[in-house]
Design a protein around this motif. Structure first.
Motif, PDB file in Angstrom:
ATOM      1  N   VAL A   1       0.850  -1.192   0.000  1.00  0.00           N
ATOM      2  CA  VAL A   1       0.000   0.000   0.000  1.00  0.00           C
ATOM      3  C   VAL A   1       0.883   1.240   0.000  1.00  0.00           C
ATOM      4  O   VAL A   1       1.824   1.343   0.794  1.00  0.00           O
ATOM      5  CB  VAL A   1      -0.931   0.022   1.229  1.00  0.00           C
ATOM      6  CG1 VAL A   1      -1.819   1.267   1.207  1.00  0.00           C
ATOM      7  CG2 VAL A   1      -1.797  -1.235   1.259  1.00  0.00           C
ATOM      8  N   LEU A   2       0.576   2.200  -0.896  1.00  0.00           N
ATOM      9  CA  LEU A   2       1.313   3.469  -0.931  1.00  0.00           C
ATOM     10  C   LEU A   2       0.950   4.304   0.284  1.00  0.00           C
ATOM     11  O   LEU A   2      -0.228   4.384   0.665  1.00  0.00           O
ATOM     12  CB  LEU A   2       0.969   4.249  -2.201  1.00  0.00           C
ATOM     13  CG  LEU A   2       1.400   3.623  -3.536  1.00  0.00           C
ATOM     14  CD1 LEU A   2       0.803   4.423  -4.687  1.00  0.00           C
ATOM     15  CD2 LEU A   2       2.914   3.591  -3.654  1.00  0.00           C
ATOM     16  N   ASN A   3       1.947   4.944   0.897  1.00  0.00           N
ATOM     17  CA  ASN A   3       1.611   5.842   1.999  1.00  0.00           C
ATOM     18  C   ASN A   3       0.996   7.126   1.436  1.00  0.00           C
ATOM     19  O   ASN A   3       1.048   7.389   0.229  1.00  0.00           O
ATOM     20  CB  ASN A   3       2.835   6.127   2.884  1.00  0.00           C
ATOM     21  CG  ASN A   3       3.942   6.874   2.141  1.00  0.00           C
ATOM     22  OD1 ASN A   3       3.684   7.769   1.343  1.00  0.00           O
ATOM     23  ND2 ASN A   3       5.183   6.513   2.431  1.00  0.00           N
ATOM     24  N   ASN A   4       0.410   7.932   2.302  1.00  0.00           N
ATOM     25  CA  ASN A   4      -0.331   9.120   1.863  1.00  0.00           C
ATOM     26  C   ASN A   4       0.539  10.099   1.083  1.00  0.00           C
ATOM     27  O   ASN A   4       0.095  10.712   0.103  1.00  0.00           O
ATOM     28  CB  ASN A   4      -0.957   9.824   3.068  1.00  0.00           C
ATOM     29  CG  ASN A   4      -2.114   9.039   3.649  1.00  0.00           C
ATOM     30  OD1 ASN A   4      -2.782   8.291   2.938  1.00  0.00           O
ATOM     31  ND2 ASN A   4      -2.344   9.193   4.947  1.00  0.00           N
ATOM     32  N   ASN A   5       1.780  10.277   1.507  1.00  0.00           N
ATOM     33  CA  ASN A   5       2.680  11.202   0.825  1.00  0.00           C
ATOM     34  C   ASN A   5       2.928  10.772  -0.619  1.00  0.00           C
ATOM     35  O   ASN A   5       2.887  11.581  -1.549  1.00  0.00           O
ATOM     36  CB  ASN A   5       4.006  11.289   1.589  1.00  0.00           C
ATOM     37  CG  ASN A   5       5.006  12.171   0.886  1.00  0.00           C
ATOM     38  OD1 ASN A   5       4.680  13.249   0.397  1.00  0.00           O
ATOM     39  ND2 ASN A   5       6.246  11.719   0.817  1.00  0.00           N
ATOM     40  N   HIS A   6       3.163   9.502  -0.825  1.00  0.00           N
ATOM     41  CA  HIS A   6       3.411   8.997  -2.175  1.00  0.00           C
ATOM     42  C   HIS A   6       2.133   8.989  -3.005  1.00  0.00           C
ATOM     43  O   HIS A   6       2.157   9.288  -4.205  1.00  0.00           O
ATOM     44  CB  HIS A   6       4.005   7.590  -2.094  1.00  0.00           C
ATOM     45  CG  HIS A   6       5.338   7.554  -1.424  1.00  0.00           C
ATOM     46  ND1 HIS A   6       5.854   6.415  -0.848  1.00  0.00           N
ATOM     47  CD2 HIS A   6       6.269   8.534  -1.227  1.00  0.00           C
ATOM     48  CE1 HIS A   6       7.045   6.683  -0.337  1.00  0.00           C
ATOM     49  NE2 HIS A   6       7.316   7.970  -0.547  1.00  0.00           N
ATOM     50  N   LEU A   7       1.021   8.663  -2.370  1.00  0.00           N
ATOM     51  CA  LEU A   7      -0.251   8.638  -3.090  1.00  0.00           C
ATOM     52  C   LEU A   7      -0.612  10.016  -3.642  1.00  0.00           C
ATOM     53  O   LEU A   7      -1.116  10.135  -4.763  1.00  0.00           O
ATOM     54  CB  LEU A   7      -1.355   8.136  -2.158  1.00  0.00           C
ATOM     55  CG  LEU A   7      -2.771   8.063  -2.748  1.00  0.00           C
ATOM     56  CD1 LEU A   7      -2.807   7.108  -3.927  1.00  0.00           C
ATOM     57  CD2 LEU A   7      -3.765   7.625  -1.688  1.00  0.00           C
ATOM     58  N   GLN A   8      -0.333  11.069  -2.879  1.00  0.00           N
ATOM     59  CA  GLN A   8      -0.671  12.427  -3.309  1.00  0.00           C
ATOM     60  C   GLN A   8       0.155  12.878  -4.503  1.00  0.00           C
ATOM     61  O   GLN A   8      -0.246  13.787  -5.234  1.00  0.00           O
ATOM     62  CB  GLN A   8      -0.474  13.402  -2.147  1.00  0.00           C
ATOM     63  CG  GLN A   8      -1.496  13.232  -1.024  1.00  0.00           C
ATOM     64  CD  GLN A   8      -1.164  14.058   0.196  1.00  0.00           C
ATOM     65  OE1 GLN A   8      -0.200  14.839   0.192  1.00  0.00           O
ATOM     66  NE2 GLN A   8      -1.949  13.906   1.254  1.00  0.00           N
ATOM     67  N   GLN A   9       1.297  12.256  -4.740  1.00  0.00           N
ATOM     68  CA  GLN A   9       2.168  12.656  -5.848  1.00  0.00           C
ATOM     69  C   GLN A   9       1.874  11.910  -7.147  1.00  0.00           C
ATOM     70  O   GLN A   9       2.351  12.304  -8.213  1.00  0.00           O
ATOM     71  CB  GLN A   9       3.639  12.427  -5.470  1.00  0.00           C
ATOM     72  CG  GLN A   9       4.096  13.230  -4.266  1.00  0.00           C
ATOM     73  CD  GLN A   9       5.568  13.013  -3.967  1.00  0.00           C
ATOM     74  OE1 GLN A   9       6.435  13.424  -4.742  1.00  0.00           O
ATOM     75  NE2 GLN A   9       5.862  12.357  -2.839  1.00  0.00           N
ATOM     76  N   VAL A  10       1.094  10.864  -7.054  1.00  0.00           N
ATOM     77  CA  VAL A  10       0.851  10.026  -8.225  1.00  0.00           C
ATOM     78  C   VAL A  10       0.140  10.800  -9.331  1.00  0.00           C
ATOM     79  O   VAL A  10       0.553  10.774 -10.498  1.00  0.00           O
ATOM     80  CB  VAL A  10       0.023   8.777  -7.830  1.00  0.00           C
ATOM     81  CG1 VAL A  10      -0.431   8.017  -9.077  1.00  0.00           C
ATOM     82  CG2 VAL A  10       0.839   7.874  -6.930  1.00  0.00           C
ATOM     83  N   GLU A  11      -0.932  11.511  -8.989  1.00  0.00           N
ATOM     84  CA  GLU A  11      -1.769  12.160  -9.999  1.00  0.00           C
ATOM     85  C   GLU A  11      -1.015  13.218 -10.786  1.00  0.00           C
ATOM     86  O   GLU A  11      -1.217  13.365 -11.998  1.00  0.00           O
ATOM     87  CB  GLU A  11      -2.990  12.789  -9.329  1.00  0.00           C
ATOM     88  CG  GLU A  11      -3.922  13.505 -10.293  1.00  0.00           C
ATOM     89  CD  GLU A  11      -5.114  14.105  -9.605  1.00  0.00           C
ATOM     90  OE1 GLU A  11      -5.873  14.823 -10.277  1.00  0.00           O
ATOM     91  OE2 GLU A  11      -5.299  13.859  -8.388  1.00  0.00           O
ATOM     92  N   ASN A  12      -0.153  13.983 -10.134  1.00  0.00           N
ATOM     93  CA  ASN A  12       0.518  15.102 -10.790  1.00  0.00           C
ATOM     94  C   ASN A  12       1.884  14.744 -11.367  1.00  0.00           C
ATOM     95  O   ASN A  12       2.631  15.629 -11.777  1.00  0.00           O
ATOM     96  CB  ASN A  12       0.678  16.261  -9.798  1.00  0.00           C
ATOM     97  CG  ASN A  12      -0.656  16.807  -9.336  1.00  0.00           C
ATOM     98  OD1 ASN A  12      -1.592  16.922 -10.128  1.00  0.00           O
ATOM     99  ND2 ASN A  12      -0.771  17.131  -8.055  1.00  0.00           N
ATOM    100  N   SER A  13       2.206  13.483 -11.411  1.00  0.00           N
ATOM    101  CA  SER A  13       3.489  13.057 -11.952  1.00  0.00           C
ATOM    102  C   SER A  13       3.319  12.598 -13.404  1.00  0.00           C
ATOM    103  O   SER A  13       2.210  12.360 -13.871  1.00  0.00           O
ATOM    104  CB  SER A  13       4.071  11.918 -11.110  1.00  0.00           C
ATOM    105  OG  SER A  13       3.228  10.785 -11.196  1.00  0.00           O
ATOM    106  N   SER A  14       4.440  12.489 -14.101  1.00  0.00           N
ATOM    107  CA  SER A  14       4.424  11.988 -15.475  1.00  0.00           C
ATOM    108  C   SER A  14       5.094  10.626 -15.598  1.00  0.00           C
ATOM    109  O   SER A  14       4.810   9.866 -16.512  1.00  0.00           O
ATOM    110  CB  SER A  14       5.135  12.980 -16.418  1.00  0.00           C
ATOM    111  OG  SER A  14       4.464  14.214 -16.435  1.00  0.00           O
ATOM    112  N   ARG A  15       5.995  10.360 -14.655  1.00  0.00           N
ATOM    113  CA  ARG A  15       6.762   9.103 -14.711  1.00  0.00           C
ATOM    114  C   ARG A  15       7.064   8.653 -13.289  1.00  0.00           C
ATOM    115  O   ARG A  15       7.566   9.427 -12.477  1.00  0.00           O
ATOM    116  CB  ARG A  15       8.050   9.329 -15.494  1.00  0.00           C
ATOM    117  CG  ARG A  15       8.973   8.123 -15.613  1.00  0.00           C
ATOM    118  CD  ARG A  15      10.100   8.474 -16.566  1.00  0.00           C
ATOM    119  NE  ARG A  15      11.087   7.424 -16.686  1.00  0.00           N
ATOM    120  CZ  ARG A  15      12.292   7.449 -16.120  1.00  0.00           C
ATOM    121  NH1 ARG A  15      12.642   8.502 -15.387  1.00  0.00           N
ATOM    122  NH2 ARG A  15      13.143   6.459 -16.272  1.00  0.00           N
TER     123      ARG A  15
END
Length: 214
Positions: free
Chosen positions: A157-171
């Motif tokens: 499971v991704l932690n909250n910090n990593h989950l929040q970065q998923v949408e705005n990333s490209s890679r």
């Protein structure tokens, strides 16, 4: 004078027709007529500010995110989630691994990563085996995380910090250590998913309201 007259009615002189004069007059007449027609036809073809203008075509943004659904066997309700298949960085080929974004009970988003091989166990606690992973978003520094492993130690499971970065990333790069101490790196093309994430949030909020209703 009349059209049929051949002599002058006043002095009786005979009229002499000059063909050159007639040709010149006819030529000027044709040129004038051509210019007149050209002027009006050109004026009619000039588009106005609004007429004939085409709006810019809507560009279809390519994304590797897909929205999938499944039926809950217990409730017969349809559940939606986003999935993005990963590739093996070393081979450049798609593998049986990827990132899944689903709904939390309270209407937010949850995210997990599924490896194609079991992840090495770091420790155990009351909830089960625990493993580690490294993750990098675009050109940002690599970050580390740990998670309770599930599904034969293949899912964390991704932690909250990593989950929040998923949408705005490209890679996104994800590195795990397998059960045989092999380091493996996965890559995910995460660009262009804003509309799907927005739709997913709407679905999650709607499901949360259903969960709260008596």
């Amino acid at each position: 004078m009349g059209a049929e007259d051949v002599t002058c009615r006043t002095c009786g002189a005979e009229y002499k027709n000059n063909s050159i004069i007639l040709i010149v007059v006819a030529l000027f007449f044709c040129i004038g007529l051509f210019l007149l027609v050209y002027f009006f036809s050109s004026k009619g073809n000039i588009p106005s500010d609004n007429v004939g203008m085409k709006s810019e075509p809507v560009k279809n943004i390519h994304t590797s995110w897909v929205m999938e659904s499944e039926i809950d066997k217990m409730t017969d309700k349809k559940n939606f989630y986003l999935f993005n298949q990963a590739i093996n960085v070393d081979t450049g080929k798609a593998v049986d691994a990827g990132m899944t974004i689903g709904c939390s009970y309270y209407g937010g988003l949850n995210g997990v990563f599924t490896s194609d091989k079991p992840i090495k166990t770091k420790d155990f606690n009351k909830d089960g085996a625990e493993g580690e992973y490294s993750i990098r978003f675009d050109d940002k520094p690599m970050e580390s995380g740990s998670s309770i492993l599930s599904s034969l130690n293949r899912v964390f499971v991704l932690n909250n910090n990593h989950l929040q970065q998923v949408e705005n990333s490209s890679r996104i790069l994800v590195r795990i250590t397998t059960g045989i101490d092999e380091s493996k790196t996965f890559e995910i093309n995460s660009s262009g998913g804003s509309e799907l994430f927005a739709k997913m949030r709407e679905i999650c909020l709607s499901k949360a309201k259903e969960n709260k209703s008596p």
